[in-house]
Design a protein around this motif. Structure first.
Motif, short mmCIF file in Angstrom:
data_model
loop_
_atom_site.label_atom_id
_atom_site.label_comp_id
_atom_site.label_asym_id
_atom_site.label_seq_id
_atom_site.Cartn_x
_atom_site.Cartn_y
_atom_site.Cartn_z
N ARG A 26 0.82 -1.22 0.00
CA ARG A 26 0.00 0.00 0.00
C ARG A 26 0.85 1.27 0.00
NH1 ARG A 26 -2.31 -3.05 4.18
NH2 ARG A 26 -1.51 -1.57 5.71
N SER A 27 2.16 1.12 -0.11
CA SER A 27 3.06 2.27 -0.01
C SER A 27 3.23 2.99 -1.33
CB SER A 27 4.43 1.80 0.49
OG SER A 27 4.33 1.24 1.77
N THR A 28 3.62 4.24 -1.24
CA THR A 28 3.92 5.07 -2.40
C THR A 28 5.40 5.03 -2.72
OG1 THR A 28 2.11 6.55 -1.81
CG2 THR A 28 3.76 7.41 -3.33
N LEU A 46 7.42 -0.69 -6.68
CA LEU A 46 7.36 0.59 -5.97
C LEU A 46 8.66 1.38 -6.15
CD1 LEU A 46 5.92 -0.73 -2.62
CD2 LEU A 46 4.71 0.66 -4.31
N LEU A 91 10.00 9.22 -7.68
CA LEU A 91 8.57 9.52 -7.68
C LEU A 91 8.17 10.23 -8.98
CD1 LEU A 91 8.04 10.59 -3.97
CD2 LEU A 91 7.10 8.54 -5.10
N ARG A 94 8.25 7.62 -11.76
CA ARG A 94 7.05 6.76 -11.66
C ARG A 94 5.80 7.49 -12.15
NH1 ARG A 94 4.75 1.69 -11.10
NH2 ARG A 94 2.88 1.92 -9.90
N SER A 95 5.66 8.75 -11.79
CA SER A 95 4.46 9.50 -12.19
C SER A 95 4.42 9.77 -13.69
CB SER A 95 4.35 10.82 -11.42
OG SER A 95 5.36 11.72 -11.85
#
Length: 99
Positions: A26-28, A46, A91, A94-95
């Motif tokens: 459930r982690s970002t 992740l 991040l 990934r985005s």
């Protein structure tokens, strides 16, 4: 230092593997040491920053499109700022990745 600098950071206490895996799933973003948990996070796809102090990440580091390793120089350390810069880079990567 990292947990204090980043809102909503969760430090996971020693727990059964199934519990930790559920939290990781459930982690970002995951930031960790050279352990199986960082490998598990990268296996989930992740963004994962693994911090290596003594071992060679080329031999044992986590793999994946969003996995990164930071290796401390001999006798040195990795600063929280270095970790956060790498975390932010992952991040963004990934985005921008196709879904």
């Amino acid at each position: 230092a990292i947990a204090g600098a980043v809102p909503k950071t969760l430090l996971v206490a020693k727990s059964p593997l199934a519990d930790v895996a559920a939290i990781l799933g459930r982690s970002t973003l995951v930031i960790g040491a050279d352990t199986g948990l960082t490998h598990l996070a990268s296996a989930f796809g992740l963004p994962t920053v693994a911090i290596f102090l003594a071992t060679e990440p080329g031999l044992t580091g986590p793999r994946g499109k969003f996995a990164s390793t930071l290796l401390a120089p001999p006798g040195g350390k990795i600063t929280p700022a270095e970790v956060m810069a790498e975390a932010e880079r992952l991040l963004v990567l990934r985005s921008n990745a196709p879904a």
